[in-house]
Design a protein around this motif. Sequence first.
Motif, PDB file in Angstrom:
ATOM      1  N   CYS A 120       0.832  -1.215   0.000  1.00  0.00           N
ATOM      2  CA  CYS A 120       0.000   0.000   0.000  1.00  0.00           C
ATOM      3  C   CYS A 120       0.860   1.256   0.000  1.00  0.00           C
ATOM      4  CB  CYS A 120      -0.936  -0.004   1.205  1.00  0.00           C
ATOM      5  SG  CYS A 120      -2.235  -1.248   1.107  1.00  0.00           S
TER       6      CYS A 120
ATOM      7  N   PHE B 178       1.934   1.981  -3.552  1.00  0.00           N
ATOM      8  CA  PHE B 178       0.892   2.538  -4.406  1.00  0.00           C
ATOM      9  C   PHE B 178       0.508   3.951  -3.986  1.00  0.00           C
ATOM     10  CE2 PHE B 178       0.313  -1.885  -5.694  1.00  0.00           C
ATOM     11  CZ  PHE B 178       0.120  -1.731  -7.064  1.00  0.00           C
ATOM     12  N   VAL B 179       0.522   4.236  -2.698  1.00  0.00           N
ATOM     13  CA  VAL B 179       0.228   5.605  -2.253  1.00  0.00           C
ATOM     14  C   VAL B 179       1.274   6.572  -2.800  1.00  0.00           C
ATOM     15  CG1 VAL B 179       0.177   7.129  -0.239  1.00  0.00           C
ATOM     16  CG2 VAL B 179      -1.055   4.962  -0.185  1.00  0.00           C
TER      17      VAL B 179
ATOM     18  N   SER C  91       1.141   6.100  -7.305  1.00  0.00           N
ATOM     19  CA  SER C  91      -0.067   6.166  -8.133  1.00  0.00           C
ATOM     20  C   SER C  91      -0.741   7.517  -7.904  1.00  0.00           C
ATOM     21  CB  SER C  91      -1.024   5.019  -7.799  1.00  0.00           C
ATOM     22  OG  SER C  91      -1.379   5.049  -6.435  1.00  0.00           O
TER      23      SER C  91
ATOM     24  N   ARG D 178      -4.248   8.374  -6.045  1.00  0.00           N
ATOM     25  CA  ARG D 178      -4.089   9.035  -4.741  1.00  0.00           C
ATOM     26  C   ARG D 178      -4.901  10.320  -4.693  1.00  0.00           C
ATOM     27  NH1 ARG D 178       1.170   9.760  -4.817  1.00  0.00           N
ATOM     28  NH2 ARG D 178       1.097  11.960  -5.459  1.00  0.00           N
TER      29      ARG D 178
ATOM     30  N   SER E 176      -8.593   9.420  -4.457  1.00  0.00           N
ATOM     31  CA  SER E 176      -8.912   8.979  -3.095  1.00  0.00           C
ATOM     32  C   SER E 176      -9.069  10.172  -2.167  1.00  0.00           C
ATOM     33  CB  SER E 176      -7.809   8.045  -2.579  1.00  0.00           C
ATOM     34  OG  SER E 176      -7.967   7.790  -1.196  1.00  0.00           O
TER      35      SER E 176
ATOM     36  N   HIS F  37      -7.462   4.210   3.273  1.00  0.00           N
ATOM     37  CA  HIS F  37      -8.357   3.883   2.161  1.00  0.00           C
ATOM     38  C   HIS F  37      -7.745   2.771   1.307  1.00  0.00           C
ATOM     39  CE1 HIS F  37     -10.921   5.604  -1.396  1.00  0.00           C
ATOM     40  NE2 HIS F  37     -11.484   4.544  -0.848  1.00  0.00           N
ATOM     41  N   TYR F  38      -6.478   2.936   0.933  1.00  0.00           N
ATOM     42  CA  TYR F  38      -5.776   1.914   0.149  1.00  0.00           C
ATOM     43  C   TYR F  38      -5.714   0.592   0.917  1.00  0.00           C
ATOM     44  CZ  TYR F  38      -3.857   4.886  -3.618  1.00  0.00           C
ATOM     45  OH  TYR F  38      -3.696   5.676  -4.718  1.00  0.00           O
ATOM     46  N   TYR F  39      -5.408   0.678   2.208  1.00  0.00           N
ATOM     47  CA  TYR F  39      -5.236  -0.540   3.006  1.00  0.00           C
ATOM     48  C   TYR F  39      -6.557  -1.296   3.150  1.00  0.00           C
ATOM     49  CZ  TYR F  39      -3.632  -3.639   6.715  1.00  0.00           C
ATOM     50  OH  TYR F  39      -3.304  -4.758   7.446  1.00  0.00           O
TER      51      TYR F  39
ATOM     52  N   PHE G 251     -14.438   1.946  -3.269  1.00  0.00           N
ATOM     53  CA  PHE G 251     -13.189   1.726  -3.988  1.00  0.00           C
ATOM     54  C   PHE G 251     -13.265   2.136  -5.454  1.00  0.00           C
ATOM     55  CE2 PHE G 251     -13.258  -1.958  -0.829  1.00  0.00           C
ATOM     56  CZ  PHE G 251     -12.644  -1.207   0.169  1.00  0.00           C
TER      57      PHE G 251
ATOM     58  N   PHE H 226     -11.204   4.411  -7.470  1.00  0.00           N
ATOM     59  CA  PHE H 226      -9.995   5.222  -7.393  1.00  0.00           C
ATOM     60  C   PHE H 226      -9.779   6.009  -8.690  1.00  0.00           C
ATOM     61  CE2 PHE H 226      -9.365   2.080  -4.084  1.00  0.00           C
ATOM     62  CZ  PHE H 226      -8.844   2.844  -3.053  1.00  0.00           C
TER      63      PHE H 226
END
Length: 304
Positions: free
Chosen positions: A49, A52-53, A56, A60, A63, A83-85, A297, A299
């Motif tokens: 995660c 990607f945070v 991306s 991000r 989100s 949120h990602y997790y 989800f 994104f």
Amino acid sequence: MLRQTGRVAAPPEWVEHRERGSVLAMRLAVWLMLALGRPLGRVLLYPVCAYFVLFSSRARSASAGYLRRVLGRRATLGNVFRHYYTFASTIQDRVYFLAGRVSSYDVTVRVSAETQALLRQGRGCILLGSHLGSFEVLRSRGPAEGVPPINILMYMDNAGKLNSVLRALAPDAEARVIPLGSPEALLRVHECLARGEIVGMLGDRAWRNERTCRCEFLGDAARFPLGPLLLAGVLQAPVVLFFGIYRGGRRYEIHLEPFADAIPLEPREREASVQPWVERYARRLEHHCRAAPYNWFNFYDFWA
């Protein structure tokens, strides 16, 4: 509520998102999850995660924009990571559900007697969900709750690598997937309903060239597809709303809500007939987003 209809003329942003990583890397990740078990598998999610945070940027930003609306304040980097997790946790749990390890989860089912009777009456129904929480938790838990077989009408191409890896865990589940846009999709949906089965679909993303209407959602106008509820109206199938919310740890909540015994359509005004139902769906989705803000989800910029 706004009722302007339109068409998604170009492929929407979520369709154009390319999957990161190779099939080999995904297979290795799935093998590690199953071999190491869930507790150690959860530890692996932190560096994934974090990567990607950091890298991306579009997702991000999307989100953070969603979280700002649903939380009513500026989203911090910690909020975005959470949120990602949460998303990664539901994907990981999907692996365990497909591998048949659902018994170790604490799943609460919130369903009225009216909805239970509808699901079991042998008539078939449309199960309308969203990209909120987990759809797989119901497919895995359904038989224990006396829910009829669940078929899923879905767009396949934007997560082809992941889907191919997950199909290997439960090859029989592939027969229950109806590819959205395939020539025989409508016929297969009709056949499933005729057998008294459930057809699940998601109502919060517009596909290529799909008719949409604008609804107020989390304080701004956003486009929602008309297609799922138009399909229910054409087939005169009852509609039940589904939300499979992840509550942390091994806990999930399944919400099954009665929505419509049938969607009435005016012959010359089909789209106008279905718009109030789409707005009602958007309100229920908004309710559950506010109750479980890290569970949605999408994104990409949903309001663009």
